[in-house]
Design a protein around this motif. Structure first.
Motif, short mmCIF file in Angstrom:
data_model
loop_
_atom_site.label_atom_id
_atom_site.label_comp_id
_atom_site.label_asym_id
_atom_site.label_seq_id
_atom_site.Cartn_x
_atom_site.Cartn_y
_atom_site.Cartn_z
N PHE A 116 0.81 -1.22 0.00
CA PHE A 116 0.00 0.00 0.00
C PHE A 116 0.85 1.27 0.00
O PHE A 116 0.57 2.21 0.75
N ASN A 117 1.83 1.33 -0.87
CA ASN A 117 2.65 2.53 -1.05
C ASN A 117 3.11 3.11 0.30
O ASN A 117 2.86 4.27 0.62
N GLY A 118 3.76 2.29 1.06
CA GLY A 118 4.15 2.70 2.40
C GLY A 118 5.38 3.59 2.42
O GLY A 118 6.22 3.58 1.51
N THR A 119 5.45 4.37 3.45
CA THR A 119 6.63 5.20 3.74
C THR A 119 7.03 4.94 5.19
O THR A 119 6.17 4.74 6.06
N MET A 120 8.31 4.96 5.44
CA MET A 120 8.80 4.66 6.78
C MET A 120 9.84 5.69 7.19
O MET A 120 10.71 6.06 6.41
N GLY A 121 9.68 6.16 8.43
CA GLY A 121 10.64 7.07 9.01
C GLY A 121 11.33 6.44 10.21
O GLY A 121 11.32 5.22 10.39
#
Length: 334
Positions: free
Chosen positions: A152-157
């Protein structure tokens, strides 16, 4: 005839040829006074000689004074040039430190260290619903939330993970997709337990053993940025104190702190890259899914060289100013 000659010789007074008066009269007290007063030129000559000697002595004294004045002027102008040079380096270092601090704070507070690109899952099937529920759960393990990030088009910081899901869900087959297809972003924060949780050799399998390398890389990647930010703030306080004291000597400590901060930032970036590569070796990306480093990661990468440059300028300004000050002090003593 003899009488006339004797009478003429007796009438003419004898003269003294060595007398300065041309006559036989001896110089008296008045003549001596007049000679002292210079009526006959001797005092005037002596006065001229004395004045000439005084002029030569004044000239001889004025030459060292002129040389000393010129040396003082040269020293003051050189000191002014040195102060301007060091002040310029100090200002540039402060600007670089401020920019690196802003970049580092922005990279810590944003969630785009790594981004995944995948086709948007438009339907709301049971599988997708379970994935969304597990992703939002506080007990989600590493494999669970990474599967959601892949799909699901993830982003991680460093402190949060986010996925993009459809805003409108349907229990039946979804309508045809239009360009106005709406999606929302849902984010979950990493708790302290998750930050310090051990990483397993096989993600999701608690019986596979602890992977110490990935565990310490994960812990370092979120601790080192805060250490770097704290060192820069502490260095800014020392630099502010140096400005108040009007001295460049405390800036050596500021430069050393910025050097340590740059090393911490570089270590954080390296740990993050190594952790992502090891994770992708354990969990391979699905088809049509790609990953890349985001702009938050780029901010951290830019912050590290700025910290190194600021550190170099701080240390150079303080060390060179101290060296030049010692040389100028030795020159003045000499």
């Amino acid at each position: 005839m003899r009488a006339a000659a004797s009478h003429s010789s007796a009438s003419v007074p004898p003269t003294t040829p060595t007398s300065p008066l041309g006559l036989g009269a001896r110089p008296g007290v008045g003549w001596r006074r007049r000679r002292r007063r210079g009526s006959y030129g001797g005092g005037g000559i002596c006065r001229e000689v004395r004045q000439r000697r005084r002029g030569e002595s004044r000239a001889l004294w004025s030459e060292p004074e002129g040389e000393a004045g010129g040396a003082r002027g040269w020293a003051s102008s050189l000191n002014a040039r040195m102060d301007n040079r060091f002040a310029t380096a100090f200002v540039i270092a402060c600007v670089l430190s401020l920019i690196s601090t802003i970049y580092m704070a922005a990279s810590i507070g944003t969630d785009f260290w790594y981004e995944y690109r995948s086709p948007v899952q438009e339907n709301s099937s049971d599988l997708n619903k379970s994935i969304w529920t597990d992703f939002a759960s506080d007990e989600a393990d590493e494999k669970t939330y990474n599967d959601a990030l892949f799909r699901f088009n993830g982003t991680m910081g460093l402190w949060r993970r986010c996925i993009t899901i459809p805003q409108n869900t349907y229990w039946y087959s979804p309508p045809e997709r239009t360009e106005s297809f709406d999606v929302v972003t849902k984010c979950m924060s990493f708790t302290l337990n998750e930050q310090f949780m051990e990483k397993f050799v096989d993600p999701g399998n608690h019986n596979s053993g602890i992977d110490l390398l990935r565990t310490y890389l994960w812990r370092c990647q979120f601790l080192l940025p805060f250490v770097s930010l704290g060192l820069m703030c502490f260095g800014a306080v020392i630099g502010f104190c140096a400005c108040i004291c009007r001295s460049l000597y405390p800036t050596i400590a500021t430069g050393i702190l910025h050097l340590l901060a740059g090393l911490c930032t570089l270590g954080s970036v390296s740990c993050y890259v190594a952790g992502i590569e090891l994770l992708h070796q354990k969990l391979e990306l699905p088809e049509n899914v790609s990953g890349e480093f985001g702009w938050s990661f780029c901010l951290a990468c830019v912050s590290a060289p700025l910290q190194f440059m600021a550190s170099a300028l701080f240390i150079w300004a303080a060390h060179t100013n101290r060296k030049e000050y010692t040389l100028m002090k030795a020159y003045r003593v000499a």
